[in-house]
Motif scaffolding. Structure first.
Motif, PDB file in Angstrom:
ATOM      1  N   LYS A  97      55.922  77.911  11.605  1.00 15.48           N
ATOM      2  CA  LYS A  97      55.383  78.311   9.984  1.00 15.48           C
ATOM      3  C   LYS A  97      54.033  78.540   9.020  1.00 15.48           C
ATOM      4  O   LYS A  97      52.671  76.975   9.488  1.00 15.48           O
ATOM      5  CB  LYS A  97      56.199  78.022   9.059  1.00 15.48           C
ATOM      6  CG  LYS A  97      57.666  78.020   9.253  1.00 15.48           C
ATOM      7  CD  LYS A  97      58.671  76.993   8.165  1.00 15.48           C
ATOM      8  CE  LYS A  97      59.987  78.031   8.668  1.00 15.48           C
ATOM      9  NZ  LYS A  97      60.643  76.690   7.508  1.00 15.48           N
ATOM     10  N   TYR A  99      51.624  76.800   6.815  1.00 17.37           N
ATOM     11  CA  TYR A  99      50.709  76.980   5.695  1.00 17.37           C
ATOM     12  C   TYR A  99      50.092  77.147   5.157  1.00 17.37           C
ATOM     13  O   TYR A  99      48.479  77.422   5.503  1.00 17.37           O
ATOM     14  CB  TYR A  99      51.111  74.838   5.737  1.00 17.37           C
ATOM     15  CG  TYR A  99      51.320  74.514   3.801  1.00 17.37           C
ATOM     16  CD1 TYR A  99      52.505  74.025   2.888  1.00 17.37           C
ATOM     17  CD2 TYR A  99      49.636  73.996   3.635  1.00 17.37           C
ATOM     18  CE1 TYR A  99      51.322  73.710   2.001  1.00 17.37           C
ATOM     19  CE2 TYR A  99      49.469  72.831   2.741  1.00 17.37           C
ATOM     20  CZ  TYR A  99      50.391  73.475   1.841  1.00 17.37           C
ATOM     21  OH  TYR A  99      50.897  72.477  -0.014  1.00 17.37           O
ATOM     22  N   LYS A 102      48.525  75.979  -0.262  1.00 15.43           N
ATOM     23  CA  LYS A 102      49.663  74.873  -1.190  1.00 15.43           C
ATOM     24  C   LYS A 102      51.304  75.711  -0.754  1.00 15.43           C
ATOM     25  O   LYS A 102      52.127  75.165  -1.769  1.00 15.43           O
ATOM     26  CB  LYS A 102      49.676  74.541  -2.789  1.00 15.43           C
ATOM     27  CG  LYS A 102      48.484  73.807  -2.697  1.00 15.43           C
ATOM     28  CD  LYS A 102      47.871  73.310  -3.787  1.00 15.43           C
ATOM     29  CE  LYS A 102      47.454  72.190  -3.517  1.00 15.43           C
ATOM     30  NZ  LYS A 102      46.701  72.111  -5.195  1.00 15.43           N
ATOM     31  N   ARG A 103      51.384  76.710  -0.128  1.00 12.69           N
ATOM     32  CA  ARG A 103      52.767  77.233  -0.041  1.00 12.69           C
ATOM     33  C   ARG A 103      53.284  77.776   1.650  1.00 12.69           C
ATOM     34  O   ARG A 103      52.044  78.465   2.372  1.00 12.69           O
ATOM     35  CB  ARG A 103      52.248  78.965  -0.782  1.00 12.69           C
ATOM     36  CG  ARG A 103      53.209  78.746  -2.054  1.00 12.69           C
ATOM     37  CD  ARG A 103      52.622  80.395  -2.897  1.00 12.69           C
ATOM     38  NE  ARG A 103      52.864  80.414  -3.661  1.00 12.69           N
ATOM     39  CZ  ARG A 103      52.965  81.004  -4.867  1.00 12.69           C
ATOM     40  NH1 ARG A 103      54.178  81.957  -4.474  1.00 12.69           N
ATOM     41  NH2 ARG A 103      53.175  80.917  -6.044  1.00 12.69           N
ATOM     42  N   TRP A 104      54.289  77.990   1.868  1.00  8.25           N
ATOM     43  CA  TRP A 104      55.527  78.527   3.283  1.00  8.25           C
ATOM     44  C   TRP A 104      55.483  79.215   3.169  1.00  8.25           C
ATOM     45  O   TRP A 104      55.718  80.424   2.483  1.00  8.25           O
ATOM     46  CB  TRP A 104      55.931  77.207   3.466  1.00  8.25           C
ATOM     47  CG  TRP A 104      55.769  76.127   4.001  1.00  8.25           C
ATOM     48  CD1 TRP A 104      55.715  75.338   2.780  1.00  8.25           C
ATOM     49  CD2 TRP A 104      55.028  75.200   4.955  1.00  8.25           C
ATOM     50  NE1 TRP A 104      55.300  73.794   3.351  1.00  8.25           N
ATOM     51  CE2 TRP A 104      55.114  74.332   4.792  1.00  8.25           C
ATOM     52  CE3 TRP A 104      54.972  75.767   6.598  1.00  8.25           C
ATOM     53  CZ2 TRP A 104      54.962  73.254   5.898  1.00  8.25           C
ATOM     54  CZ3 TRP A 104      54.134  74.610   6.883  1.00  8.25           C
ATOM     55  CH2 TRP A 104      53.987  73.061   7.290  1.00  8.25           C
TER      56      TRP A 104
END
Length: 164
Positions: A97, A99, A102-104
């Protein structure tokens, strides 16, 4: 000029013409013909300035004095500055994933990809590697590779978009 001989009512030419031969089979000592491969053109996503900047950073790393480090003491590890002056975004890849800011983000997620040239492209993340992500443009289904460093420098900006 070729000579002409007149014999009765026909005129013959004494000109020697090469005999046309057709090559039907390859001879054993002839080299094997190389097939013409059609390859996709490569799209380089880094500008010359970005490449030179990366080379300067690598040269600085190579010129810095190296200290012997024992594996048992991680506090003696040489410190590498994590925040470069041109680095503006936090980006890392963990467990398949991404990052970013501040979001995945994950595989098959719909995103907008913005570049420094202010172009906005609708894409879908097709895979997340160890140091890069591959995105597929929804307009023409071509794939692009985006390196983690490009995201960290701000060469590309990722924004979420609704899947509809």
């Amino acid at each position: 000029m070729p000579q002409r001989v007149k014999n009765s009512s026909l005129t013959y030419s004494m000109e020697v013409k090469p005999i046309m031969t057709r090559k039907l089979r390859r001879r054993p000592n002839d080299p094997v013909p190389i097939p013409d491969k059609r390859r996709k053109p490569l799209n380089y996503l880094l500008t010359d300035d970005q490449i030179l900047e990366d080379l300067r950073i690598l040269n600085k790393q190579l010129k810095s004095p190296k200290r012997p480090v024992s594996p048992s003491s991680p506090d003696q590890m040489p410190t590498i500055p994590m925040e470069a002056p041109s680095q503006r975004y936090e980006a890392r890849i963990e467990e398949g994933k991404l990052y970013y800011d501040k979001r995945w983000y994950h595989k098959s997620q719909a995103i907008h990809l913005e570049s420094k040239e202010n172009t906005k492209i609708s894409c879908v993340i097709s895979s997340v590697g160890t140091n890069e992500i591959w995105v597929r443009k929804t307009s023409d289904s071509t794939k692009m590779r985006i390196y983690l460093g490009q995201l960290q420098r701000g060469a590309f900006i990722i924004r979420r978009r609704s899947a509809a």
